[in-house]
Design an enzyme around this catalytic site. Structure first.
Site, PDB file in Angstrom:
ATOM      1  N   ASP A 138       0.855  -1.194   0.000  1.00  0.00           N
ATOM      2  CA  ASP A 138       0.000   0.000   0.000  1.00  0.00           C
ATOM      3  C   ASP A 138       0.886   1.238   0.000  1.00  0.00           C
ATOM      4  O   ASP A 138       2.117   1.134  -0.084  1.00  0.00           O
ATOM      5  CB  ASP A 138      -0.968  -0.020   1.196  1.00  0.00           C
ATOM      6  CG  ASP A 138      -2.304   0.616   0.824  1.00  0.00           C
ATOM      7  OD1 ASP A 138      -2.305   1.802   0.437  1.00  0.00           O
ATOM      8  OD2 ASP A 138      -3.338  -0.072   0.882  1.00  0.00           O
ATOM      9  N   HIS A 209      -2.628   3.174  -4.429  1.00  0.00           N
ATOM     10  CA  HIS A 209      -2.125   2.559  -3.198  1.00  0.00           C
ATOM     11  C   HIS A 209      -0.714   2.013  -3.407  1.00  0.00           C
ATOM     12  O   HIS A 209      -0.381   0.923  -2.931  1.00  0.00           O
ATOM     13  CB  HIS A 209      -3.069   1.444  -2.725  1.00  0.00           C
ATOM     14  CG  HIS A 209      -4.374   1.963  -2.194  1.00  0.00           C
ATOM     15  ND1 HIS A 209      -4.493   2.568  -0.970  1.00  0.00           N
ATOM     16  CD2 HIS A 209      -5.625   1.980  -2.730  1.00  0.00           C
ATOM     17  CE1 HIS A 209      -5.761   2.933  -0.763  1.00  0.00           C
ATOM     18  NE2 HIS A 209      -6.456   2.595  -1.829  1.00  0.00           N
ATOM     19  N   GLU A 273      -9.676   2.862  -5.514  1.00  0.00           N
ATOM     20  CA  GLU A 273      -9.314   4.220  -5.109  1.00  0.00           C
ATOM     21  C   GLU A 273      -8.121   4.754  -5.904  1.00  0.00           C
ATOM     22  O   GLU A 273      -7.020   4.886  -5.376  1.00  0.00           O
ATOM     23  CB  GLU A 273      -9.036   4.238  -3.606  1.00  0.00           C
ATOM     24  CG  GLU A 273     -10.281   3.838  -2.810  1.00  0.00           C
ATOM     25  CD  GLU A 273     -10.051   3.803  -1.306  1.00  0.00           C
ATOM     26  OE1 GLU A 273     -10.872   4.387  -0.582  1.00  0.00           O
ATOM     27  OE2 GLU A 273      -9.084   3.165  -0.863  1.00  0.00           O
TER      28      GLU A 273
HETATM   29  C1  ACM Z   1     -11.070  -0.751  -0.084  1.00  0.00           C
HETATM   30  O1  ACM Z   1     -11.604  -0.701   1.036  1.00  0.00           O
HETATM   31  N1  ACM Z   1     -10.415   0.306  -0.539  1.00  0.00           N
HETATM   32  C2  ACM Z   1     -11.148  -1.927  -0.903  1.00  0.00           C
END
Ligand code: ACM
Length: 472
Positions: A138, A209, A273
């Protein structure tokens, strides 16, 4: 006194019979291929315990059921009992409702030592959960050693300091954090899980991420001459992987390493995201899906990967997390789906509205709310239901910096989730809560799990003054 009505998750069918079996007693195990996958039949007579099992998983689950019947002390690390124990006589016929009964553990935001991961696997097995989705990378850390790219862990596995709680200010704890797993650590985790009928699904998150990877290799990002550090904030970094052929090549090599360690049919690629996502980012994700498909695996992507509306270049499992609608649409479009909506099964989210609730983030997910979760949404056509592989709870760890904090967030809500994923038929919360309190919490106590007491946190489980960010 133990009995069939103490079992959690609830089995499919119980046929009590008169009498008792003095334990320990002889145990026999026989394969029966007429049973459904993961199914088992446990027959207890005054003389013996006989298991008929569909497969290795069925055998593991039959033993877990027997363990529950023996009593809480069967969950201790060593036997402390010298007295006589008895089992109720009768037959249990059992099988899971869903094939995918998962839990995500985020080891990227806060690294978990290997021993913590092994312990978490043991706790999943005790609840007949069978998928550990390991979120390995991440913005805040890269946790898997890739020998070809040593800086991923030399640089990407460490951050200078961390945000405490959730806020927009510059305050940090001033304490470095990090860690990573070698390939052999991960092979050990996979093998330990396999012995407990659990598949480890690794996740390498792309193209968002990814700031830890970009910190290690700036050429992976949009500004190769800019030096970023591994992120010390929570939230979603806007630093994305550059959607270039060279970046795809880099990640093909990363996934080669992942595939050499993890035998899972399904491999997580993230895709969630991605601020400012373009068609090129969709192209990037498609190349990774294709690469996995060519190697006989299936990608698991979060539901954002369907947003561009382009056909995916290989069979892809969709993790429906932003709600249930994405999963419904994906299933109708013919994708396999794992339901994990944040409105129900995010176990990092707050458990009550009480001011003592530590670092309250996300939606309110009480134990009752999680217990009531139904993985097959009402809007899903009968003809698409087979695409719902099952459900998954998520343990994101921005605010869970120790095994004690993970225990608090995950339990006993994961017990409620396990029953929603395994058991058929209507759910009765008051009965569940009574069974949990009287019979299952003592098992967790014997396992040494520091769960959240049903009436609120113990004083040392609170985090006075640490800000959260509740949503409603
Ligand atoms: C997530 O909670 N971004 C998959």
């Amino acid at each position: 006194m133990t009995g069939f009505d103490t079992l959690l998750p609830r089995p499919l069918e119980v046929r009590p019979a008169p009498g008792e079996c003095r334990w320990p007693a002889p145990v026999s195990v026989e394969r029966d291929t007429s049973l459904p996958a993961e199914g088992y039949r446990l027959e207890i007579t005054p003389e013996r315990v006989a298991m008929r099992v569909a497969d290795d998983a069925g055998e593991v689950w039959a033993h877990q059921t027997l363990r529950q019947l023996i009593g809480p002390d069967a969950f201790r690390a060593a036997s402390i009992h010298s007295g006589q124990l008895t089992l109720p006589c009768g037959t249990i016929i059992d099988q899971p409702r869903f094939a995918w009964r998962g839990c995500l553990l985020d080891v990227a935001r806060n690294f978990r030592p290997k021993a913590d991961v092994l312990r978490f696997i043991e706790l999943l097995a005790a609840h007949k959960l069978n998928v550990l989705h390991l979120h390995l990378t991440d913005d805040q850390g890269w946790r898997i050693e890739v020998p070809r790219f040593p800086k991923l862990t030399e640089i990407g596995a460490w951050r200078r300091e961390s945000m405490v709680g959730r806020h927009d200010g510059p305050e940090r704890d001033g304490r470095p954090h990090g860690g990573f797993y070698t390939g052999d650590d991960l092979r050990e985790i996979v093998a330990y899980a396999a012995e407990r009928a659990i598949t480890v699904v690794p996740e390498i998150d792309v193209p968002g991420h990814s700031r830890a990877a970009i910190a290690a290799y700036p050429e992976l990002g949009a500004h190769p001459d800019r030096r970023l550090e591994v992120w010390t904030s929570w939230g979603v970094s806007t630093d994305l992987l550059a959607p270039e052929e060279s970046t795809v090549d880099f990640y093909r090599a990363v996934f080669d390493e992942v595939l050499s360690i993890f035998p899972s049919d399904v491999i997580g690629i993230g895709g969630d995201e991605v601020p400012g996502a373009t068609d090129r980012h969709a192209w990037f994700v498609e190349r990774i899906i294709e690469y996995l498909h060519e190697r006989g695996r299936r990608a698991l992507g979060w539901d954002e990967i369907l947003d561009p509306g382009r056909p995916l270049p290989g069979p892809t499992v969709i993790g429906s997390w932003r709600g249930e609608e994405a999963g419904v649409r994906a299933a109708i479009a013919g994708h396999d789906v794992v339901m994990c909506p944040e409105q129900y099964v995010y176990l990092d989210h707050r458990q009550s509205d009480h001011p003592d609730e530590p670092i309250p983030v996300g939606f309110l997910h009480t134990l009752e709310h999680v217990y009531g979760y139904e993985p097959l949404p009402p809007g899903l056509l009968e003809s698409a239901r087979h695409h719902v592989l099952g459900a998954q709870a998520q343990v994101w760890t921005e605010h869970l910096d120790s095994a004690r904090r993970v225990d608090y967030a995950a339990f006993p809500r994961l017990c409620a989730f396990a029953e929603a994923a395994w058991s058929q038929g209507p759910r009765d919360y008051p009965k569940f809560a009574a069974r949990l309190r009287a019979h299952h919490l003592p098992r967790l106590d014997a396992l040494g799990v520091e769960y959240r007491p049903l009436d609120g946190p113990l004083p040392w489980q609170t985090r006075p003054g640490v800000p959260g960010r509740p949503r409603s």
